[in-house]
Scaffold this motif. Structure first.
Motif, mmCIF file in Angstrom:
data_model
loop_
_atom_site.group_PDB
_atom_site.id
_atom_site.type_symbol
_atom_site.label_atom_id
_atom_site.label_comp_id
_atom_site.label_asym_id
_atom_site.label_seq_id
_atom_site.Cartn_x
_atom_site.Cartn_y
_atom_site.Cartn_z
ATOM 1 N N PRO A 149 0.816 -1.231 0.000
ATOM 2 C CA PRO A 149 0.000 0.000 0.000
ATOM 3 C C PRO A 149 0.840 1.267 0.000
ATOM 4 N N ILE A 150 1.988 1.248 0.709
ATOM 5 C CA ILE A 150 2.862 2.419 0.727
ATOM 6 C C ILE A 150 3.471 2.638 -0.659
ATOM 7 N N TYR A 151 3.937 1.543 -1.252
ATOM 8 C CA TYR A 151 4.499 1.621 -2.604
ATOM 9 C C TYR A 151 3.456 2.123 -3.596
ATOM 10 N N PHE A 152 2.242 1.583 -3.517
ATOM 11 C CA PHE A 152 1.193 1.970 -4.457
ATOM 12 C C PHE A 152 0.836 3.446 -4.304
ATOM 13 N N MET A 153 0.723 3.928 -3.055
ATOM 14 C CA MET A 153 0.379 5.330 -2.833
ATOM 15 C C MET A 153 1.470 6.254 -3.353
ATOM 16 N N PHE A 154 2.739 5.876 -3.135
ATOM 17 C CA PHE A 154 3.844 6.721 -3.586
ATOM 18 C C PHE A 154 3.901 6.773 -5.117
ATOM 19 N N THR A 155 3.806 5.622 -5.789
ATOM 20 C CA THR A 155 3.836 5.613 -7.260
ATOM 21 C C THR A 155 2.584 6.267 -7.835
ATOM 22 N N PHE A 156 1.458 6.096 -7.157
ATOM 23 C CA PHE A 156 0.209 6.751 -7.569
ATOM 24 C C PHE A 156 0.379 8.263 -7.626
ATOM 25 N N SER A 157 1.136 8.811 -6.658
ATOM 26 C CA SER A 157 1.310 10.257 -6.575
ATOM 27 C C SER A 157 2.192 10.813 -7.687
ATOM 28 N N LEU A 158 2.873 9.947 -8.435
ATOM 29 C CA LEU A 158 3.798 10.400 -9.474
ATOM 30 C C LEU A 158 3.331 10.025 -10.883
ATOM 31 N N LEU B 160 -1.958 12.814 -0.297
ATOM 32 C CA LEU B 160 -2.044 11.668 0.616
ATOM 33 C C LEU B 160 -0.665 11.282 1.146
ATOM 34 N N VAL B 161 0.341 11.358 0.279
ATOM 35 C CA VAL B 161 1.705 11.058 0.715
ATOM 36 C C VAL B 161 2.155 12.075 1.748
ATOM 37 N N ILE B 162 1.887 13.350 1.495
ATOM 38 C CA ILE B 162 2.277 14.415 2.432
ATOM 39 C C ILE B 162 1.605 14.206 3.793
ATOM 40 N N ALA B 163 0.365 13.710 3.782
ATOM 41 C CA ALA B 163 -0.368 13.509 5.034
ATOM 42 C C ALA B 163 0.044 12.238 5.762
ATOM 43 N N THR B 164 0.457 11.219 5.010
ATOM 44 C CA THR B 164 0.697 9.894 5.603
ATOM 45 C C THR B 164 2.139 9.659 6.004
ATOM 46 N N PHE B 165 3.076 10.092 5.189
ATOM 47 C CA PHE B 165 4.482 9.753 5.416
ATOM 48 C C PHE B 165 5.063 10.310 6.713
ATOM 49 N N PRO B 166 4.638 11.494 7.209
ATOM 50 C CA PRO B 166 5.162 11.925 8.515
ATOM 51 C C PRO B 166 4.905 10.923 9.625
ATOM 52 N N THR B 167 3.729 10.276 9.594
ATOM 53 C CA THR B 167 3.434 9.259 10.602
ATOM 54 C C THR B 167 4.364 8.068 10.468
ATOM 55 N N LEU B 168 4.627 7.637 9.235
ATOM 56 C CA LEU B 168 5.529 6.512 9.005
ATOM 57 C C LEU B 168 6.952 6.843 9.454
ATOM 58 N N ILE B 169 7.415 8.032 9.103
ATOM 59 C CA ILE B 169 8.765 8.452 9.505
ATOM 60 C C ILE B 169 8.863 8.558 11.018
ATOM 61 N N PHE B 170 7.822 9.106 11.634
ATOM 62 C CA PHE B 170 7.767 9.232 13.091
ATOM 63 C C PHE B 170 7.900 7.861 13.741
ATOM 64 N N TYR B 171 7.204 6.870 13.200
ATOM 65 C CA TYR B 171 7.255 5.535 13.786
ATOM 66 C C TYR B 171 8.603 4.860 13.528
ATOM 67 N N ILE B 172 9.174 5.048 12.337
ATOM 68 C CA ILE B 172 10.455 4.404 12.017
ATOM 69 C C ILE B 172 11.542 4.848 12.988
ATOM 70 N N PHE B 173 11.606 6.142 13.273
ATOM 71 C CA PHE B 173 12.667 6.667 14.133
ATOM 72 C C PHE B 173 12.402 6.413 15.613
ATOM 73 N N LEU B 174 11.128 6.268 15.988
ATOM 74 C CA LEU B 174 10.803 6.103 17.409
ATOM 75 C C LEU B 174 10.177 4.752 17.713
ATOM 76 N N SER B 175 10.285 3.792 16.785
ATOM 77 C CA SER B 175 9.615 2.510 16.966
ATOM 78 C C SER B 175 10.082 1.800 18.235
ATOM 79 N N GLY B 176 11.397 1.864 18.521
ATOM 80 C CA GLY B 176 11.910 1.213 19.724
ATOM 81 C C GLY B 176 11.306 1.790 20.989
ATOM 82 N N LYS B 177 11.302 3.118 21.094
ATOM 83 C CA LYS B 177 10.739 3.780 22.272
ATOM 84 C C LYS B 177 9.247 3.508 22.398
ATOM 85 N N ILE B 178 8.543 3.524 21.235
ATOM 86 C CA ILE B 178 7.106 3.299 21.258
ATOM 87 C C ILE B 178 6.783 1.901 21.767
ATOM 88 N N GLN B 179 7.484 0.888 21.270
ATOM 89 C CA GLN B 179 7.238 -0.482 21.694
ATOM 90 C C GLN B 179 7.582 -0.675 23.159
#
Length: 288
Positions: free
Chosen positions: A37-46, A259-278
């Motif tokens: 779904p992430i790949y599809f949304m990103f390619t969809f935007s281009l 949609l990418v602008i709205a969604t990707f900040p959440t993904l980036i936020f989780y990638i960098f803080l996934s350890g702390k969040i878990q």
């Protein structure tokens, strides 16, 4: 079959090459399912409309239309809506987090007659659905002349996040030994100093948990933002994307970019803080 036999059977499954291949194959398949779904949304935007509607639905774009992002940011005002969402979300998180910490401290660490009743009152907020509160909240905001402002969303977001935030903070704060409070009072610390110097530094896992919860609730919220904000100057991203789809129904590339602008900040936020969040969620589950 005894306990040792069961353990040996599990060890055999772990070292079995066939089981390893099947396990890794399943994990790879599951990763593809989640990443697609992430790949599809990103390619969809281009892509252009021709590629989106049949010519090249799944593949990489033939022409990488980065101009879709320019259109979304300028024509669709996604840049403004992104900043608005950021202001509202950060403010709501800060207010709800600070209020929840202080309320939890008063309920769990200070001994007074109505502490349990006060906690029960806050927990009633968990039973109130957002849909049932739209009309009364709108009337109150209208009477206070708070419509079409940042506070229009910050105040309700903070209020509706407070009950869950207190519930989460309570699970952490009750595990802090009360002897620390007594030792602080013996050393001459006031209640406020005990809270800020002793208790608050020990609540870092709760800060992470409440921050994640409030962030997801505020960043993705649509209903209040759509009803309470009517001018474009204070719209947030979810409402801005809806408005963009109504203005540019024949050009879907910029909508995908929004949609990418709205969604990707959440993904980036989780990638960098996934350890702390878990860690914070696990700690909260164990303590609760």
């Amino acid at each position: 079959m005894g306990k040792n036999d069961i353990v040996n059977k599990v060890d055999e499954n772990k070292t079995n090459p066939v089981m390893k291949v099947l396990m890794y194959a399943f994990l790879i398949f599951w990763a593809i399912v989640n990443i697609f779904p992430i790949y599809f949304m990103f390619t969809f935007s281009l892509k252009s409309n021709e590629e989106i509607f049949g010519k090249n639905i799944i593949g990489l774009p033939e022409n990488w239309l980065w101009s879709n992002y320019t259109t979304a940011l300028n024509t669709g005002s996604m840049g403004l809506y992104f900043v608005n969402s950021l202001i509202v979300t950060i403010s709501a998180i800060a207010i709800s987090l600070f209020a929840a910490m202080m309320a939890t401290y008063a309920i769990t660490r200070i001994r007074w007659k109505y502490s349990k009743l006060t906690n029960a009152f806050f927990m009633l907020g968990l039973t109130i659905p957002l849909q049932a509160s739209i009309v009364p909240v709108y009337v109150v905001l209208s009477k206070l002349h708070w419509l079409n402002k940042y506070s229009t969303l910050i105040v309700p977001y903070s209020a509706f996040a407070l009950s869950m935030s207190i519930l989460i903070c309570t699970g952490f704060m009750v595990e802090i030994p009360y002897a620390l409070d007594e030792a602080a009072r013996i050393d001459g610390c006031s209640l406020s100093k005990t809270f800020f110097v002793i208790i608050l530094p020990l609540m870092k896992p709760a800060v992470s948990t409440v921050g994640v919860y409030s962030y997801l609730q505020c960043w993705n919220e649509f209903m209040f933002a759509n009803v309470f904000i009517s001018d474009s100057a204070h719209r947030t991203l979810p409402v801005g994307i809806k408005a963009l789809s109504g203005q540019h129904t024949t050009d879907w590339g910029p909508i995908g970019a929004a949609l990418v602008i709205a969604t990707f900040p959440t993904l980036i936020f989780y990638i960098f803080l996934s350890g702390k969040i878990q860690e914070s969620f696990i700690a909260g589950a164990v303590k609760g």
